[in-house]
Motif scaffolding. Sequence first.
Motif: not given
Length: 423
Positions: A46-55
């Motif tokens: 649903y939202d890959p960057w909810r808990k971890i920064d994309e980089e």
Amino acid sequence: MKRVPLLMLLLFIMLLSTAFPVEVFTRRQLLEDIDFLVGKIESLFYDPWRKIDEEVFRDLVEEAKSSLKDGMTLSEFFLVAGRITDSLKDQHSGMSFPGEVDVLPFKTREVQGRALVIESGSLIPVGSFILEIEGFAIDELYEKYGSSMGYYESEETGPNIFINWFIHAIPQFMNSPEVEVTYLFNDEIRKAAINSISVSDSDWQMMRNSNRPPAFEQIDSVAVLKIPSFHPDYQEETLELMYRIPGDGYSDLLIDVRDNCGGFQLFLEAVLGYLTKERADLVEKIGTRDSSGQYTIRTWNLPVYPDYSWKAKDSRIWILTNANVNSATLLFLSFMRRNTDAVVIGERSSEPVNFGITNPFHTMPNTGLLFCLSKILVINGAEGEHIEPDLVIEQSLEEEINWYLGNGDATLQKAIDTITGIN
């Protein structure tokens, strides 16, 4: 709309695998499987960057790829790929082995940071504390394997999940059907060589509390209904117990959901139908991808309708809970807080009220490892919000141990004393 079962992930239907596989894989195969996993995360979660920064996520993936080599076993690759799903910090997302896995022949529960044996089919007695496995202390095992678990939202839940569920698969990760276990019993440190058993012979399921069935009793002037799980195996018995509660004679109803790890939506809705007096939505909002693939927050039409046939609707509702509640039980507690006058007593939940659900399995093309990815985020409060009890009930180490071992329930009695004292 199709009703989706709320699986608090059977963490370890999850850890299912062929016992101690000897098959090894090429680095190219493993790279393909990592790319497959990452592609599914980017397109379905649903939202890959909810808990971890994309980089940070990209760096983690590259680190995982750089650690791959020819000749890795399935268990070795699990620990690498599991770090990627674990980084999502989602209650229903993580890795699983295919097939059948052998596990330790005893069950443990986390008690104030210690691993208490609550059931045993081995030489290790119930009531023991596990100190080491193959020379590794519990905290060392968690450091070594904990970053590959997945299936939890909050860092404070990690050690709990590890001791309650993940530790049982240690023989699989060590590629050994026998492990040496050091344990403490009656103030004496002992050692035993323990052979693993098949998971299908161990009743090793997260949503079922095999040692605590649903129950109803009267203590003093308080009616007590114990719901140890929202697993379908308990639905008929629980609803029958609820329906038999008379409408007179009980001004207070205490519902005990301690250690309830969740279950299925329809069971949950049936229980809530008894307890609510008007139509209300099961969840406040959800986060999901729209038709263009963008993350969006919206309402979800999942109404709960009151069952007016229940005779005890005028009872004052109390709910006894502890830190070890997950999934459907968090929905239960959130719903009751929003839509009823129920008083929550006990401990703060270790998991937050917002968490992912709807997690179909996906199979990696080469290794066959399975993984789940949540497609919906349930939103029942602010980010990071937990269930906070209206009244805190503290328990000592001895009281908690005795409850798990069936040697009394001081916490329940404290709850009854609180209720009757207020009356």
